[in-house]
Design an enzyme around this catalytic site. Structure first.
Site, PDB file in Angstrom:
ATOM      1  N   ASN A   7       0.898  -1.155   0.020  1.00  0.00           N
ATOM      2  CA  ASN A   7       0.026   0.062  -0.085  1.00  0.00           C
ATOM      3  C   ASN A   7       0.868   1.145   0.034  1.00  0.00           C
ATOM      4  O   ASN A   7       1.448   1.710   0.957  1.00  0.00           O
ATOM      5  CB  ASN A   7      -0.892  -0.239   1.348  1.00  0.00           C
ATOM      6  CG  ASN A   7      -2.000   1.088   1.325  1.00  0.00           C
ATOM      7  OD1 ASN A   7      -1.758   2.120   0.669  1.00  0.00           O
ATOM      8  ND2 ASN A   7      -2.747   0.872   2.470  1.00  0.00           N
ATOM      9  N   ARG A  94      -2.047  -1.845  -3.864  1.00  0.00           N
ATOM     10  CA  ARG A  94      -3.280  -1.027  -3.981  1.00  0.00           C
ATOM     11  C   ARG A  94      -2.923   0.130  -4.818  1.00  0.00           C
ATOM     12  O   ARG A  94      -2.093   0.677  -4.976  1.00  0.00           O
ATOM     13  CB  ARG A  94      -3.422  -0.506  -2.411  1.00  0.00           C
ATOM     14  CG  ARG A  94      -4.315   0.786  -2.476  1.00  0.00           C
ATOM     15  CD  ARG A  94      -4.301   1.749  -1.056  1.00  0.00           C
ATOM     16  NE  ARG A  94      -5.352   2.569  -1.162  1.00  0.00           N
ATOM     17  CZ  ARG A  94      -5.195   3.789  -0.382  1.00  0.00           C
ATOM     18  NH1 ARG A  94      -4.053   4.065   0.198  1.00  0.00           N
ATOM     19  NH2 ARG A  94      -6.289   4.713  -0.370  1.00  0.00           N
ATOM     20  N   HIS A 183     -10.936   4.933  -1.349  1.00  0.00           N
ATOM     21  CA  HIS A 183     -10.895   4.103  -0.376  1.00  0.00           C
ATOM     22  C   HIS A 183     -11.982   3.099  -0.292  1.00  0.00           C
ATOM     23  O   HIS A 183     -12.432   2.373   0.851  1.00  0.00           O
ATOM     24  CB  HIS A 183     -11.148   4.998   0.851  1.00  0.00           C
ATOM     25  CG  HIS A 183     -10.250   6.073   1.402  1.00  0.00           C
ATOM     26  ND1 HIS A 183     -10.899   7.181   1.406  1.00  0.00           N
ATOM     27  CD2 HIS A 183      -8.784   6.056   1.445  1.00  0.00           C
ATOM     28  CE1 HIS A 183      -9.582   8.068   1.779  1.00  0.00           C
ATOM     29  NE2 HIS A 183      -8.433   7.291   1.600  1.00  0.00           N
ATOM     30  N   ARG A 242      -5.956  18.107   2.171  1.00  0.00           N
ATOM     31  CA  ARG A 242      -6.684  18.251   1.214  1.00  0.00           C
ATOM     32  C   ARG A 242      -8.016  19.084   1.695  1.00  0.00           C
ATOM     33  O   ARG A 242      -8.334  18.812   2.840  1.00  0.00           O
ATOM     34  CB  ARG A 242      -7.170  17.222   0.466  1.00  0.00           C
ATOM     35  CG  ARG A 242      -5.985  16.310  -0.195  1.00  0.00           C
ATOM     36  CD  ARG A 242      -6.208  14.874  -0.692  1.00  0.00           C
ATOM     37  NE  ARG A 242      -5.505  13.977   0.087  1.00  0.00           N
ATOM     38  CZ  ARG A 242      -5.816  12.481  -0.016  1.00  0.00           C
ATOM     39  NH1 ARG A 242      -6.872  12.084  -0.559  1.00  0.00           N
ATOM     40  NH2 ARG A 242      -4.950  11.834   0.986  1.00  0.00           N
ATOM     41  N   GLU A 385      -7.059  -2.878   4.918  1.00  0.00           N
ATOM     42  CA  GLU A 385      -7.013  -3.083   3.535  1.00  0.00           C
ATOM     43  C   GLU A 385      -6.218  -4.031   2.862  1.00  0.00           C
ATOM     44  O   GLU A 385      -6.573  -4.916   1.978  1.00  0.00           O
ATOM     45  CB  GLU A 385      -6.370  -1.585   2.839  1.00  0.00           C
ATOM     46  CG  GLU A 385      -7.611  -0.468   3.040  1.00  0.00           C
ATOM     47  CD  GLU A 385      -6.813   0.954   3.213  1.00  0.00           C
ATOM     48  OE1 GLU A 385      -6.096   1.378   4.256  1.00  0.00           O
ATOM     49  OE2 GLU A 385      -7.385   1.790   2.332  1.00  0.00           O
TER      50      GLU A 385
HETATM   51  C1  LIG Z   1      -7.409   7.620  -1.663  1.00  0.00           C
HETATM   52  C2  LIG Z   1      -6.757   8.489  -0.514  1.00  0.00           C
HETATM   53  O1  LIG Z   1      -7.097   9.656  -0.079  1.00  0.00           O
HETATM   54  O2  LIG Z   1      -5.805   7.595   0.194  1.00  0.00           O
HETATM   55  P1  LIG Z   1      -5.150   7.798   1.498  1.00  0.00           P
HETATM   56  O3  LIG Z   1      -6.165   8.259   2.525  1.00  0.00           O
HETATM   57  O4  LIG Z   1      -4.190   6.722   1.832  1.00  0.00           O
HETATM   58  O5  LIG Z   1      -4.267   9.096   1.321  1.00  0.00           O
HETATM   59 MG   LIG Z   2      -4.916   4.722   4.250  1.00  0.00          MG
END
Ligand SMILES: CC(=O)OP(=O)(O)O
Ligand SMILES: [Mg+2]
Ligand SMILES: Nc1ncnc2c1ncn2[C@@H]1O[C@H](COP(=O)(O)OP(=O)(O)O)[C@@H](O)[C@H]1O
Length: 398
Positions: A7, A94, A183, A242, A385
């Site tokens: 991952n 992943r 996710h 983000r 996961e």
């Molecule tokens: C798709 C995604 O945001 O993955 P992660 O939470 O692992 O950054």
């Molecule tokens: Mg994660």
């Protein structure tokens, strides 16, 4: 069948070697802070004679070096679990974004690799790292079958009303611009564990994955009917770095009024926003400490983070026309009681009644944290996961 699951994140690699179909973890660990100072490789081997673990602080400039360090642990004479890389039969990767064409678990093909690369701009924090992981693993585990499991897969059951956007049809038809959701492996895994626990056929669930990236899914009868992330993994909830949902006008304003290039806008919204933009920290533990110390910015950020979760709970309860349980998972969802308290506040009209004492108790496995008699169950379900990816590899190849 020994399945090595990788991952790869933007700055970390989480891995597990799992013996299938017994689902026995042979070893697991993580490479953290890739490309930064003080990178670290963690390794835990579950040997017949007991647990042997290693932690090494060494420079890990990139994913290739990180995976090589892990492979060296796997075959180490003292703590290793295999004598040769060929004892890894399958590598399960992943991959965050596969677009509309690639969503099923499958063997890696040149075409799939090209698509993963084409989608770099849509998942800039993830797909490049996932791709590197594949390229490096193909060299290290040359005899193994390489399998990709997409984050988007579980969300493919969404109906068009949920995944289409109200932009001209041609953008969907020609360019596949739509919501994909991410996710998915985690939402699938925790919704299945919750359904087993509830022992109810086809429960109505809201799964809340709060890690570095955060997303929610509405799950009915085992199928995803809506999710909070879209074309890329940037929208929906407030995340570590983000932005989550933001008024599109902000983008035009940054470009037209403040003179930003589109790349700069992308960097701001993907890497400098979210909790980092609000508090100066992206790791929830750092923000929690500042919340406890009464720092105003941390308090507001926590409230905003939870407020957005509450809005999605309301929306998804409406989408599902009812609710059996909400499920918290991933780093923050599993460990941060404060987030759960704030996210469940003032939701009794929906039947969500959190038990403060149960919520505050630190725990490890699946646990119920609602009050006795709460119409809606509130569950903490640790995600896995890696195990879900190993199962899908086994199902594909066995
Ligand atoms: C798709 C995604 O945001 O993955 P992660 O939470 O692992 O950054
Ligand atoms: Mg994660
Ligand atoms: N005990 C804890 N209390 C609060 N937050 C935690 C705790 N442990 C981990 N976290 C948070 O979980 C987040 C990382 O979650 P994780 O699911 O590992 O993310 P990812 O897979 O995206 O790297 C970080 O923000 C971290 O601060």
């Amino acid at each position: 069948m020994n399945v090595f699951v990788i991952n790869s994140g933007s700055s970390s690699i989480k891995y597990q070697l799992i013996s299938m179909p017994a689902a026995r973890v042979i070893c697991s660990g993580m490479v953290d802070r890739i490309g930064l100072e003080e990178s670290k490789v963690e390794y835990r081997a579950f040997l017949p004679e007991g647990l042997k673990s290693r932690e090494e602080n060494l420079p890990v400039p990139g994913h290739a070096e990180g995976l090589r360090a892990v492979a060296a642990f796997l075959t180490d004479p003292e703590v290793g679990v295999i004598s040769d890389p060929s004892q890894v039969h399958v590598v399960g990767h992943r991959v965050v974004h596969g677009g509309e064409k690639f969503s099923q678990t499958q063997l890696i093909t040149e075409e799939a690799k090209a698509m993963i690369q084409e989608l770099f701009p849509l998942a800039p924090l993830h797909n490049p790292a996932n791709f590197l992981g594949i390229e490096v693993a193909e060299k290290i585990f040359a005899q193994a079958k390489q399998v990709v499991v997409f984050d988007t897969a579980f969300h493919q059951t969404m109906p068009a009303v949920a995944f289409r956007m109200a932009i001209p049809n041609e953008y969907y038809e020609k360019h596949k611009i739509r919501s994909y959701g991410f996710h998915g492996t985690s939402h699938k895994y925790v919704s299945e564990r919750a359904a087993e626990y509830l022992a109810k056929k086809g429960p109505k669930l809201i799964t809340i994955h709060l890690g570095n990236g955060c997303s929610m899914a509405a799950v009915k009868e085992g199928r995803c009917v809506d999710t909070s992330m879209g074309l890329g993994p940037m929208n929906g909830l407030i995340m570590g770095t983000r932005v989550g949902d933001v008024d599109q006008s902000v983008i035009f304003h940054l470009v037209q009024q403040l003179g930003y290039s589109l790349d700069e806008v992308n960097t701001v919204l993907n890497k400098k926003s979210g909790m980092l933009g609000l508090t100066g920290f992206s790791d929830m533990r750092d923000i929690r400490a500042r919340y406890e110390a009464g720092e105003k910015a941390a308090i507001l950020a926590y409230q905003m983070y939870a407020y957005h979760i509450r809005k999605f709970i309301g929306a998804y309860a409406a989408v599902l026309n009812g609710l059996d349980a909400i499920v918290f998972t991933a780093g923050v969802g599993e460990n941060d009681a404060l987030t759960r308290t704030l996210a469940c506040a003032d939701m009794d009209f929906l039947g969500i009644k959190l038990d403060a004492a149960k919520n505050a108790e630190p725990g490890k496995g699946l646990r119920e944290i609602n009050q006795e008699g709460s119409p809606v169950k509130v569950l903490v379900v640790p995600t896995n996961e890696e195990l879900e990816i190993a199962k899908q590899c086994y199902d594909l190849l066995a």
